[in-house]
Design a protein around this motif. Structure first.
Motif, PDB file in Angstrom:
ATOM      1  N   VAL A   1     -91.487   9.151   9.836  1.00 47.12           N
ATOM      2  CA  VAL A   1     -90.301   8.332  10.084  1.00 47.12           C
ATOM      3  C   VAL A   1     -89.504   8.129   8.801  1.00 47.12           C
ATOM      4  N   THR A   2     -90.193   7.856   7.707  1.00 51.49           N
ATOM      5  CA  THR A   2     -89.514   7.658   6.421  1.00 51.49           C
ATOM      6  C   THR A   2     -88.809   8.928   5.970  1.00 51.49           C
ATOM      7  N   ALA A   3     -89.457  10.074   6.134  1.00 49.81           N
ATOM      8  CA  ALA A   3     -88.845  11.341   5.748  1.00 49.81           C
ATOM      9  C   ALA A   3     -87.587  11.619   6.563  1.00 49.81           C
ATOM     10  N   ALA A   4     -87.608  11.299   7.851  1.00 53.50           N
ATOM     11  CA  ALA A   4     -86.428  11.510   8.697  1.00 53.50           C
ATOM     12  C   ALA A   4     -85.254  10.660   8.217  1.00 53.50           C
ATOM     13  N   TYR A   5     -85.546   9.458   7.755  1.00 55.74           N
ATOM     14  CA  TYR A   5     -84.478   8.545   7.319  1.00 55.74           C
ATOM     15  C   TYR A   5     -83.739   9.076   6.099  1.00 55.74           C
ATOM     16  N   LEU A   6     -84.408   9.844   5.270  1.00 53.89           N
ATOM     17  CA  LEU A   6     -83.792  10.359   4.044  1.00 53.89           C
ATOM     18  C   LEU A   6     -82.696  11.378   4.333  1.00 53.89           C
ATOM     19  N   TYR A   7     -82.659  11.939   5.541  1.00 50.83           N
ATOM     20  CA  TYR A   7     -81.665  12.950   5.888  1.00 50.83           C
ATOM     21  C   TYR A   7     -80.517  12.392   6.719  1.00 50.83           C
ATOM     22  N   ILE A   8     -80.475  11.060   6.896  1.00 55.31           N
ATOM     23  CA  ILE A   8     -79.411  10.432   7.676  1.00 55.31           C
ATOM     24  C   ILE A   8     -78.410   9.771   6.734  1.00 55.31           C
ATOM     25  N   PRO A   9     -77.101  10.022   6.902  1.00 53.31           N
ATOM     26  CA  PRO A   9     -76.089   9.388   6.031  1.00 53.31           C
ATOM     27  C   PRO A   9     -76.115   7.877   6.167  1.00 53.31           C
ATOM     28  N   ILE A  10     -75.980   7.197   5.036  1.00 50.25           N
ATOM     29  CA  ILE A  10     -76.016   5.732   5.031  1.00 50.25           C
ATOM     30  C   ILE A  10     -74.717   5.151   4.484  1.00 50.25           C
ATOM     31  N   TRP A  11     -74.358   5.513   3.268  1.00 48.65           N
ATOM     32  CA  TRP A  11     -73.165   4.912   2.658  1.00 48.65           C
ATOM     33  C   TRP A  11     -71.967   5.868   2.607  1.00 48.65           C
ATOM     34  N   GLY A  12     -72.126   7.083   3.100  1.00 46.96           N
ATOM     35  CA  GLY A  12     -71.033   8.047   3.066  1.00 46.96           C
ATOM     36  C   GLY A  12     -71.232   9.144   4.081  1.00 46.96           C
ATOM     37  N   PRO A  13     -70.409  10.176   4.041  1.00 45.41           N
ATOM     38  CA  PRO A  13     -70.511  11.259   5.023  1.00 45.41           C
ATOM     39  C   PRO A  13     -71.722  12.162   4.826  1.00 45.41           C
ATOM     40  N   ALA A  14     -72.390  12.074   3.674  1.00 37.13           N
ATOM     41  CA  ALA A  14     -73.551  12.927   3.395  1.00 37.13           C
ATOM     42  C   ALA A  14     -74.791  12.068   3.174  1.00 37.13           C
ATOM     43  N   SER A  15     -75.928  12.608   3.524  1.00 42.79           N
ATOM     44  CA  SER A  15     -77.195  11.904   3.330  1.00 42.79           C
ATOM     45  C   SER A  15     -77.697  12.096   1.905  1.00 42.79           C
TER      46      SER A  15
ATOM     47  N   LEU B   1     -75.473  16.913   9.754  1.00 43.39           N
ATOM     48  CA  LEU B   1     -74.824  15.636  10.035  1.00 43.39           C
ATOM     49  C   LEU B   1     -73.572  15.450   9.186  1.00 43.39           C
ATOM     50  N   SER B   2     -73.610  15.895   7.938  1.00 45.93           N
ATOM     51  CA  SER B   2     -72.425  15.778   7.083  1.00 45.93           C
ATOM     52  C   SER B   2     -71.311  16.689   7.583  1.00 45.93           C
ATOM     53  N   GLY B   3     -71.673  17.877   8.084  1.00 44.54           N
ATOM     54  CA  GLY B   3     -70.674  18.771   8.654  1.00 44.54           C
ATOM     55  C   GLY B   3     -70.056  18.201   9.911  1.00 44.54           C
ATOM     56  N   MET B   4     -70.867  17.555  10.746  1.00 45.17           N
ATOM     57  CA  MET B   4     -70.352  16.904  11.947  1.00 45.17           C
ATOM     58  C   MET B   4     -69.411  15.758  11.588  1.00 45.17           C
ATOM     59  N   THR B   5     -69.772  15.007  10.554  1.00 45.90           N
ATOM     60  CA  THR B   5     -68.911  13.905  10.116  1.00 45.90           C
ATOM     61  C   THR B   5     -67.555  14.414   9.673  1.00 45.90           C
ATOM     62  N   ALA B   6     -67.547  15.505   8.916  1.00 45.11           N
ATOM     63  CA  ALA B   6     -66.279  16.081   8.455  1.00 45.11           C
ATOM     64  C   ALA B   6     -65.450  16.580   9.635  1.00 45.11           C
TER      65      ALA B   6
ATOM     66  N   GLY C   1     -78.581  22.249   8.849  1.00 46.27           N
ATOM     67  CA  GLY C   1     -79.759  22.225   9.699  1.00 46.27           C
ATOM     68  C   GLY C   1     -80.556  20.944   9.584  1.00 46.27           C
ATOM     69  N   ASP C   2     -80.050  19.941   8.872  1.00 42.95           N
ATOM     70  CA  ASP C   2     -80.825  18.705   8.702  1.00 42.95           C
ATOM     71  C   ASP C   2     -80.992  17.952  10.026  1.00 42.95           C
ATOM     72  N   LEU C   3     -80.076  18.141  10.971  1.00 49.04           N
ATOM     73  CA  LEU C   3     -80.224  17.494  12.271  1.00 49.04           C
ATOM     74  C   LEU C   3     -81.475  17.993  12.991  1.00 49.04           C
ATOM     75  N   ILE C   4     -81.740  19.288  12.903  1.00 52.61           N
ATOM     76  CA  ILE C   4     -82.934  19.858  13.528  1.00 52.61           C
ATOM     77  C   ILE C   4     -84.199  19.288  12.887  1.00 52.61           C
ATOM     78  N   VAL C   5     -84.179  19.148  11.571  1.00 54.29           N
ATOM     79  CA  VAL C   5     -85.337  18.602  10.852  1.00 54.29           C
ATOM     80  C   VAL C   5     -85.583  17.151  11.256  1.00 54.29           C
ATOM     81  N   ILE C   6     -84.516  16.384  11.397  1.00 52.10           N
ATOM     82  CA  ILE C   6     -84.654  14.976  11.802  1.00 52.10           C
ATOM     83  C   ILE C   6     -85.290  14.872  13.182  1.00 52.10           C
ATOM     84  N   LEU C   7     -84.821  15.698  14.114  1.00 50.83           N
ATOM     85  CA  LEU C   7     -85.377  15.673  15.466  1.00 50.83           C
ATOM     86  C   LEU C   7     -86.854  16.072  15.460  1.00 50.83           C
ATOM     87  N   TYR C   8     -87.194  17.040  14.620  1.00 47.19           N
ATOM     88  CA  TYR C   8     -88.604  17.452  14.514  1.00 47.19           C
ATOM     89  C   TYR C   8     -89.460  16.315  13.959  1.00 47.19           C
TER      90      TYR C   8
END
Length: 311
Positions: free
Chosen positions: A80-94, A162-167, A100-107
């Motif tokens: 769970v902690t590792a997944a959180y590191l790939y999610i954007p918090i304060w900006g468009p990028a994590s 996720l950053s690409g989707m945000t853009a 492919g970070d979305l796939i890693v988060i889902l895994y």
């Protein structure tokens, strides 16, 4: 190197996620209570519960696997902690963005559910085994529509990042409205993933005590409970990042916007929990495959057609 260690262990890593988990656990219980016209717990209750469990003895059943049994809570929390590191918090990028970070988060978010199943299975207890089987059955029900709902916006944005989707959606904000059906599917499926009402049958305290965790106690159970609270934060953050990809400058304002978005998601999840009653397992399976999956599939088809038109 020191900065990377700080980011992983302190902010926005393990320590920050743990604090957020305690805050979200309190807010979730408080909102749930107020929606039922109850007072709810004091602000320090989640922390008090966690510290109380830490102070208790951890008992491993005689028939349980002595190596895997104590290892599963740690693996759950680490995933769970590792997944959180790939999610954007304060900006468009994590913190560690890549294609492919979305796939890693889902895994990574699938691992906790598998650990829950193994925890019940290796407990070698009748109640824990029943909870484990229910957990795995629910996994086969909600995982497909959840993945489809979260990947549909990525197909339209033509990126698995996720950053690409945000853009993409920052440049095309109107297209966010297209993903509303997927958003509703994701909310419903996440209730099942988090094993919350009405999909809390794996735990079902009035039926099988504590489900897959019935044999866990003390520090081991405290880690499991912390991992579950952390998963709530991560899931709310992921839904906000996919369906509400809004960020602004400066950094502190972007972080405040992130907190606002996740609190909105938390309120929706708590509202969903308060207005529903527990349903049976076969009803859960039927609901996911008969309703959620077709809607998610339709969303993918719509996004692919729209992508073809835009390109």
């Amino acid at each position: 190197m020191l900065l990377a260690v700080f980011n992983i262990l302190i902010f926005p890593g393990f320590l920050f996620l743990g604090v957020m988990a305690l805050i979200f656990a309190f807010l979730d219980r408080k909102i749930y209570a107020r929606l039922q016209n109850r007072i709810g717990p004091p602000w320090f209750q989640p922390l008090a519960d966690f510290l109380k469990l830490l102070g208790k003895e951890s008992i491993i059943p005689a028939e349980a696997d002595k190596r895997i049994f104590p290892l599963l809570p740690v693996v759950t929390l680490a995933a769970v902690t590792a997944a959180y590191l790939y999610i954007p918090i304060w900006g468009p990028a994590s913190l560690f963005p890549f294609e492919g970070d979305l796939i890693v988060i889902l895994y990574l978010l699938t691992l906790p559910t598998l650990c829950f199943f193994l925890a019940g299975w290796y407990s070698t207890s009748v109640y824990a085994t029943i909870g484990a089987v229910r957990t795995l059955t629910q996994l086969f029900s909600y995982e497909v529509p959840l993945f489809m709902a979260l990947l549909a916006p990525a197909l339209l944005a033509d990126t698995w990042s996720l950053s690409g989707m945000t853009a993409f959606y920052a440049a095309n904000p109107v297209l966010l409205l297209v993903n509303i059906p997927a958003f509703l599917v994701a909310i419903a499926a996440c209730q099942g993933k988090l094993e919350r009402v009405p999909f809390d049958l794996p735990e079902a305290e009035t039926e099988i005590v504590a489900g897959t965790f019935v044999e866990y106690s003390g520090r081991l159970y405290a880690i499991f409970r912390m991992a579950i609270d952390c998963e709530l934060v991560v899931v709310a953050s992921l839904i906000a990042a996919v369906f509400l990809p809004f960020y602004t400058e400066p950094v502190w304002l972007g972080f405040a916007l992130y907190l606002l978005k996740t609190l909105v998601i938390l309120f929706i999840l708590a509202l969903f929990r308060s207005v529903m009653a527990r349903i049976r397992l076969e009803q859960m399976v039927k609901f996911c495959w008969k309703y959620l999956t077709p809607v998610a599939l339709l969303q993918i088809v719509i996004n692919l057609l729209l992508k073809g038109v835009l390109s």
